[in-house]
Design a protein around this motif. Structure first.
Motif, PDB file in Angstrom:
ATOM      1  N   SER A 160       0.828  -1.200   0.000  1.00 26.00           N
ATOM      2  CA  SER A 160       0.000   0.000   0.000  1.00 26.00           C
ATOM      3  C   SER A 160       0.868   1.259   0.000  1.00 26.00           C
ATOM      4  CB  SER A 160      -0.931  -0.014   1.208  1.00 26.00           C
ATOM      5  OG  SER A 160      -1.632   1.183   1.310  1.00 26.00           O
ATOM      6  N   ASP A 161       1.905   1.274   0.830  1.00 18.80           N
ATOM      7  CA  ASP A 161       2.818   2.422   0.885  1.00 18.80           C
ATOM      8  C   ASP A 161       3.518   2.621  -0.453  1.00 18.80           C
ATOM      9  OD1 ASP A 161       2.121   2.802   3.535  1.00 18.80           O
ATOM     10  OD2 ASP A 161       3.993   1.966   4.342  1.00 18.80           O
ATOM     11  N   GLN A 162       3.937   1.525  -1.088  1.00 20.76           N
ATOM     12  CA  GLN A 162       4.611   1.634  -2.384  1.00 20.76           C
ATOM     13  C   GLN A 162       3.683   2.243  -3.430  1.00 20.76           C
ATOM     14  OE1 GLN A 162       5.896  -2.446  -2.850  1.00 20.76           O
ATOM     15  NE2 GLN A 162       7.940  -2.006  -2.057  1.00 20.76           N
ATOM     16  N   LYS A 163       2.425   1.851  -3.425  1.00 23.60           N
ATOM     17  CA  LYS A 163       1.455   2.434  -4.372  1.00 23.60           C
ATOM     18  C   LYS A 163       1.250   3.917  -4.092  1.00 23.60           C
ATOM     19  CE  LYS A 163      -0.980  -1.862  -5.309  1.00 23.60           C
ATOM     20  NZ  LYS A 163      -2.172  -2.669  -5.063  1.00 23.60           N
ATOM     21  N   THR A 164       1.198   4.283  -2.821  1.00 28.69           N
ATOM     22  CA  THR A 164       1.046   5.695  -2.450  1.00 28.69           C
ATOM     23  C   THR A 164       2.232   6.504  -2.950  1.00 28.69           C
ATOM     24  OG1 THR A 164      -0.237   5.099  -0.488  1.00 28.69           O
ATOM     25  CG2 THR A 164       0.774   7.287  -0.507  1.00 28.69           C
ATOM     26  N   TYR A 165       3.451   5.991  -2.737  1.00 29.73           N
ATOM     27  CA  TYR A 165       4.651   6.673  -3.218  1.00 29.73           C
ATOM     28  C   TYR A 165       4.660   6.775  -4.736  1.00 29.73           C
ATOM     29  CZ  TYR A 165       7.163   7.085   1.215  1.00 29.73           C
ATOM     30  OH  TYR A 165       7.564   7.445   2.468  1.00 29.73           O
ATOM     31  N   MET A 166       4.264   5.697  -5.420  1.00 28.97           N
ATOM     32  CA  MET A 166       4.262   5.711  -6.886  1.00 28.97           C
ATOM     33  C   MET A 166       3.260   6.741  -7.423  1.00 28.97           C
ATOM     34  SD  MET A 166       6.685   3.800  -7.834  1.00 28.97           S
ATOM     35  CE  MET A 166       6.384   3.700  -9.590  1.00 28.97           C
ATOM     36  N   MET A 167       2.096   6.864  -6.805  1.00 28.82           N
ATOM     37  CA  MET A 167       1.122   7.881  -7.238  1.00 28.82           C
ATOM     38  C   MET A 167       1.681   9.289  -7.016  1.00 28.82           C
ATOM     39  SD  MET A 167      -2.682   6.373  -6.372  1.00 28.82           S
ATOM     40  CE  MET A 167      -2.468   6.418  -4.613  1.00 28.82           C
ATOM     41  N   ALA A 168       2.334   9.503  -5.869  1.00 33.89           N
ATOM     42  CA  ALA A 168       2.930  10.812  -5.583  1.00 33.89           C
ATOM     43  C   ALA A 168       4.058  11.110  -6.571  1.00 33.89           C
ATOM     44  CB  ALA A 168       3.447  10.847  -4.150  1.00 33.89           C
ATOM     45  N   LEU A 169       4.845  10.100  -6.932  1.00 39.40           N
ATOM     46  CA  LEU A 169       5.921  10.299  -7.908  1.00 39.40           C
ATOM     47  C   LEU A 169       5.371  10.624  -9.294  1.00 39.40           C
ATOM     48  CD1 LEU A 169       8.315   7.465  -6.708  1.00 39.40           C
ATOM     49  CD2 LEU A 169       8.865   9.909  -6.782  1.00 39.40           C
ATOM     50  N   GLU A 170       4.244  10.037  -9.652  1.00 35.67           N
ATOM     51  CA  GLU A 170       3.611  10.358 -10.940  1.00 35.67           C
ATOM     52  C   GLU A 170       3.125  11.806 -10.947  1.00 35.67           C
ATOM     53  OE1 GLU A 170       3.458   8.815 -13.888  1.00 35.67           O
ATOM     54  OE2 GLU A 170       4.704   7.258 -12.989  1.00 35.67           O
ATOM     55  N   ARG A 171       2.542  12.258  -9.847  1.00 39.27           N
ATOM     56  CA  ARG A 171       2.118  13.658  -9.751  1.00 39.27           C
ATOM     57  C   ARG A 171       3.334  14.587  -9.826  1.00 39.27           C
ATOM     58  NH1 ARG A 171      -1.140  11.883  -5.286  1.00 39.27           N
ATOM     59  NH2 ARG A 171       0.206  13.092  -3.920  1.00 39.27           N
ATOM     60  N   TYR A 172       4.411  14.190  -9.169  1.00 37.57           N
ATOM     61  CA  TYR A 172       5.659  14.971  -9.208  1.00 37.57           C
ATOM     62  C   TYR A 172       6.147  15.082 -10.656  1.00 37.57           C
ATOM     63  CZ  TYR A 172      10.491  16.362  -8.274  1.00 37.57           C
ATOM     64  OH  TYR A 172      11.684  17.034  -8.256  1.00 37.57           O
ATOM     65  N   ARG A 173       6.165  13.968 -11.358  1.00 40.13           N
ATOM     66  CA  ARG A 173       6.642  13.953 -12.751  1.00 40.13           C
ATOM     67  C   ARG A 173       5.768  14.836 -13.634  1.00 40.13           C
ATOM     68  NH1 ARG A 173       5.748  11.135 -17.544  1.00 40.13           N
ATOM     69  NH2 ARG A 173       4.065   9.980 -16.567  1.00 40.13           N
TER      70      ARG A 173
END
Length: 152
Positions: free
Chosen positions: A60-73
């Protein structure tokens, strides 16, 4: 006279029923032993569920980080560098590559369920065009069987 004998029989009958309805000490010890065995088995099974819950939390944490990284990108035009790491989601990076636009994606970085920081790699080990989030698992050591990667 008949009523007196019926009364006596009822009284004797109720006294004998009262004596027969109690539990002996041995029966109580056996019942408590069975309850203890059931409770021990339940506790043993729950420890396995706790480990499963921690793995689910990492995913769950990894998915949260990946979504935040996509927004960052989307805002910055690229993922943060490995040097900038996940901290780029919390504080605006001051090193190159600096983002075009930036907004805080998270208030703070989370640790994995074992109290270790998540590891950020870009490019990822399997998908070179995507970042990778890694938990080193319960032992906290890199490269062991309990490591959990977002690219597995």
């Amino acid at each position: 006279m008949k009523t007196k004998s019926i009364y006596l029989k009822r009284t004797q009958l109720s006294k004998s029923l009262c004596k027969a309805s109690g539990f002996t000490l041995l029966e109580m010890v056996i019942v408590l032993g069975i309850i203890a065995m059931i409770m021990g088995g339940a506790i043993y099974l729950m420890t396995g569920m706790q480990d499963s819950a921690k793995i689910t939390q990492v995913e769950s944490d990894q998915k949260t980080y990946m979504m935040a990284l996509e927004r960052y990108r989307t805002l910055a035009g690229q993922y943060p560098s490995e040097q900038q790491g996940l901290m780029a989601l919390v504080d605006r990076p001051t090193t190159a590559p600096r983002p075009r636009k930036w907004s805080s994606m998270m208030e703070r970085l989370k640790e994995d369920p074992w109290g270790n920081p998540y590891i950020y790699k870009f490019p990822g080990s399997k998908k070179k065009n995507q970042p990778e989030i890694i938990s080193w698992g319960e032992d906290g050591l890199e490269g062991t069987v309990d490591d959990l990667s977002s690219q597995q």
